[in-house]
Design an enzyme around this catalytic site. Structure first.
Site, short mmCIF file in Angstrom:
data_model
loop_
_atom_site.label_atom_id
_atom_site.label_comp_id
_atom_site.label_asym_id
_atom_site.label_seq_id
_atom_site.Cartn_x
_atom_site.Cartn_y
_atom_site.Cartn_z
N GLU A 92 -4.70 34.71 -70.87
CA GLU A 92 -3.40 35.65 -71.05
C GLU A 92 -2.52 35.54 -69.71
O GLU A 92 -1.57 36.29 -69.74
CB GLU A 92 -3.80 36.88 -71.40
N TRP A 129 -8.81 38.12 -82.15
CA TRP A 129 -9.64 37.18 -82.24
C TRP A 129 -11.10 37.02 -81.80
O TRP A 129 -11.98 36.19 -82.15
CB TRP A 129 -9.03 35.80 -81.35
N ASP A 130 -11.26 38.20 -81.04
CA ASP A 130 -12.69 38.37 -80.75
C ASP A 130 -13.81 38.37 -81.88
O ASP A 130 -14.87 37.80 -81.66
CB ASP A 130 -12.82 39.73 -79.95
N GLN A 166 -9.71 33.51 -67.96
CA GLN A 166 -10.87 33.49 -68.92
C GLN A 166 -10.85 32.01 -69.20
O GLN A 166 -9.97 31.28 -69.30
CB GLN A 166 -10.91 34.43 -69.99
#
Length: 770
Positions: free
Chosen positions: A485, A354-355, A558
């Protein structure tokens, strides 16, 4: 060109002393699914150049992971490494798939830089010309080496060594030939490719070598039954170069590589016919063209200007070249660490995440929409695999894997099955990128050639994932993992549900855009589901819990829920946005990845907390950017994580473009909201913003902000509100923006299709947005 890196000898001597090693500290770090790396941390080397686009040093990093790369989108290598990687070349079955290592027959070193000679080499990366250069001032000559991956001859890595004799002041001095010792350091045989033994050939009176082979293991026997061919050619490299004392000479060594032997050979033959200087000029011409088309300039803050130049250089080194000698190969996307890395687990093996869509795509789209198109095309090329994955997991439409590489199938490591199983938001992120692409381009051709289908099939996937909860009357999305995550197998992730809802609404909109040539299934049904998706919200604390049953105080990895405000631009009260930002800042673990603080900085700018935003802006890059070549690490010093971390770079660019410049992409308009200078800068200029075929420049200064129009697409005339009145934009016009905005740029409605409602979650009253 050869002399642009001359340096003062006194500075050289002083900085040479400062390059001494410091305390060594060893740290163990992880990212998400177990990516582990150990760093031997030493004091970083200084960049001594005062030019924004040149990074120069007298000493190389003690950790060679922080060496820069040279690349052109087809091949890339880290400078002085023994490895070359090629776009779309992988080896290994499923979760073991990684970029296949090609020995670096292009790795040539001056021996005077390998041993303790009494010289002071200057090492420089020129980000505008796309070249790494080594200059050695010797007793009798000046030797300069240039290393670059050719931007026009894209199968080629070039080493050029120029020897310029010095004129001796003593008339009695005995002249001799000048000998320059060099070494070819290709490294060991490849473990990924079964190369045959190199064989010599003579081409145009030149001794060359050829090695061909095949990858040893295919990624997926269903989608890739056969291994991939690889063939490389390279010039013979002697132990010494010999130059007469009375004239200069340039030696050119090249390596070409491709999956097709004929292509590799044709490129090699053509290169041999080129004059050495013309060969370099053709390369430079392509790089300069990129900078002429778009870019970002910062004045008053040299460090920041250099970081920005470095980011765009590393991006462009991994993106396909425009206008190549031979037709370009199929493009296989951007991985988190770029094309020059990806052979190991630490470098994410060259996979796509997805980066790409969330972190790298938006800034690339703004200046280089054709590259955004190429990134979306990688997804389109693999929709048949996404359709099969959806079917295998009991869903409809397209479900894209968390990690993909050559075939588009799931290639997440065996270590991390929960990531592959639950982190499904990537499918919504791809639709969100498509939404932004359509907003900026209105590309009808893209819709006709797969866009309509990918958007509606992604909506079908989310419609099949949403399950009605008869207690609440809302739709739940269960068994997922958000960007954080640290929490898996959760229900109603706020980020996942919003990107899913946007995907459903986008399909309704696209079904109208495409109705003359594409029959959508149930556009209103998609919108009904989106409207009724569950959306966790705590009315008492006025914030968004990250997911249903989230326990307040739990630490997260994150940025997750804060992404609702940006990039998703989910409407909410300013107080709610402020509470989300304040709370999640306190529970985000300190060893998370670089891009988190970029999003917090944008959020603080949105709520006009400029001092807080500046602090977080500094935090978003300090400790992540490694000197002297501005190579980003995933984690802050002294930790490392992945290296040349394009994801963190992309987040940082978004802070500048969408935070300080205030740009916002909407389906019916482009906005500039509260444009302001980044900390310590005196001028911030974004050149080459491409909106609906136009070319715009936003120039933010201390006293005023202006928008200059270079060109307009006649199909999409533009009108801008400059804060006082509407202005028709025409080529050559410069508009001064008065006040803080938002300043809106609009064109004609697109096919009179109704814009999506984008209202998600009816479990609480929607407040008025920012």
């Amino acid at each position: 060109m050869w002399n642009f890196l001359a340096r003062n000898k006194q500075v050289a001597a002083m900085l040479g002393l400062l390059a001494a090693a410091a305390l060594v500290v060893i740290f163990l770090t992880t990212r998400g699914g177990g990516h582990t790396v150990v760093e031997k941390f030493m004091d970083e080397i200084e960049d001594i150049s005062d030019e924004a686009h040149i990074f120069s040093t007298l000493s190389l990093p003690s950790d060679d992971r922080f060496m820069p790369s040279v690349g052109n989108g087809h091949i890339a290598t880290n400078v002085f490494s023994d490895t070359v990687y090629m776009n779309g070349l992988y080896n290994g079955r499923k979760g073991e798939s990684h970029r296949a290592r090609i020995p670096a027959w292009a790795n040539i070193r001056l021996k005077s830089t390998l041993t303790n000679h009494p010289y002071s080499p200057v090492y420089s990366l020129d980000t505008k010309h796309g070249v790494f250069q080594v200059t050695v001032d010797r007793d009798r000559s000046v030797v300069t080496q240039r290393i670059f991956a050719h931007k026009f001859y894209t199968r080629t890595i070039v080493n050029q060594i120029q020897v310029v004799p010095k004129t001796h002041a003593d008339p009695n001095f005995v002249h001799h030939e000048i000998w320059i010792a060099i070494s070819q350091m290709a490294g060991p045989d490849s473990k990924d490719i079964a190369f045959e033994s190199p064989i010599p050939e003579i081409i145009d009176d030149t001794i060359v070598w050829k090695a061909c082979g095949k990858t040893k293991e295919t990624e997926d026997p269903v989608y890739q039954p056969l291994p991939v061919d690889v063939c490389a050619y390279w010039t013979s490299v002697p132990d010494h170069l010999v130059v007469p004392h009375f004239r200069s000479r340039v030696f050119t060594f090249v390596m070409t590589v491709d999956k097709n032997e004929t292509v590799a050979r044709q490129e090699f033959v053509k290169i041999l016919q080129e004059d050495g200087e013309e060969l370099f000029e053709k390369h430079v011409e392509r790089w300069l063209k990129l900078y002429q088309q778009g870019g970002m300039e910062i004045e008053g803050h040299l460090e920041l200007a250099k970081i920005v130049h470095g980011i765009w250089y590393y991006f462009m080194s991994s993106l396909p070249s425009e206008g190549t000698h031979l037709p370009a190969d199929k493009f296989f996307g951007l991985s988190p660490t770029g094309l020059a890395r990806g052979g190991t687990f630490d470098d994410y093996e060259g996979h796509n995440f997805w980066d790409t869509e969330i972190w790298m795509f938006p800034s690339i789209l703004l200046l280089y929409p054709r590259y955004a198109h190429a990134l979306l095309q990688y997804r389109l090329d693999n929709v048949y695999v996404a359709a099969e994955l959806a079917k295998l997991t009991g869903n409809k439409g397209y479900r894209f894997p968390w990690e993909s590489a050559y075939t588009g199938s799931e290639v997440t490591q065996p270590c991390c099955p929960e990531v592959a199983e639950f982190e499904q938001h990537i499918t919504g992120c791809i639709a969100f990128a498509a939404r932004q692409y359509l907003a900026m381009t209105r590309d009808e051709n893209w819709l006709k050639h797969g866009g309509c289908s990918i958007v509606t099939n992604i909506a079908d996937f989310w419609a099949s994932r949403a399950v009605i909860n008869y207690t609440t009357g809302l739709y739940d999305i269960e068994n997922v993992m958000g960007p954080d995550e640290d929490h898996s197998n959760i229900t109603n992730s706020v980020f996942t549900n919003v990107v899913a809802g946007y995907s459903l609404y986008l399909a309704q909109y696209v079904s109208c855009l495409c109705k003359s040539y594409y029959m959508a299934k149930s556009p209103d049904h998609w919108a009904d589901i989106a409207w009724s998706l569950a959306m966790p919200y705590d009315e008492t604390l006025n914030y968004h819990p990250q997911f249903q049953d989230y326990k307040r105080g739990d630490f997260i990895k994150q940025a997750d829920a804060v992404l609702l405000g940006f990039p998703l631009q989910y409407p909410m009260n300013i107080s709610t946005r402020a509470n989300d930002l304040t709370y999640y800042e306190t529970v985000t673990r300190s060893n998370g990845p670089a891009m988190t603080w970029s999003m917090h900085s944008i959020g603080q700018l949105d709520i006009e907390e400029n001092l807080k935003a500046a602090k977080l802006f500094n935090k978003s890059y300090e400790g992540y950017v490694r000197e002297p070549f501005k190579v980003w690490s995933e984690l802050r010093r002294p930790r490392v994580g992945a290296v040349n971390f394009l994801t963190g770079m992309g987040g940082f660019l978004q802070t500048l473009m969408f935070g300080y410049a205030g740009l916002r992409i909407h389906l019916d308009r482009l906005e500039v909201n509260r444009p302001q200078l980044p900390p310590e800068a005196t001028r911030f200029r974004i050149k080459g913003i491409k909106y609906l075929g136009s070319n715009l420049t936003l120039d933010i200064g201390i006293m005023e902000t202006t928008l200059t129009v270079s060109s307009i697409d006649a199909n999409w005339p533009l009108t801008m509100n400059n804060g006082r009145y509407n202005v028709t934009l025409v080529p050559g016009l410069t508009v001064t923006l008065s006040g803080s905005g938002p300043f809106t740029i609009r064109s004609l409605p697109w096919k009179n299709c109704k814009l999506p409602a984008d209202t998600i979650g009816q479990n609480y009253l929607r407040p008025i947005g920012l």
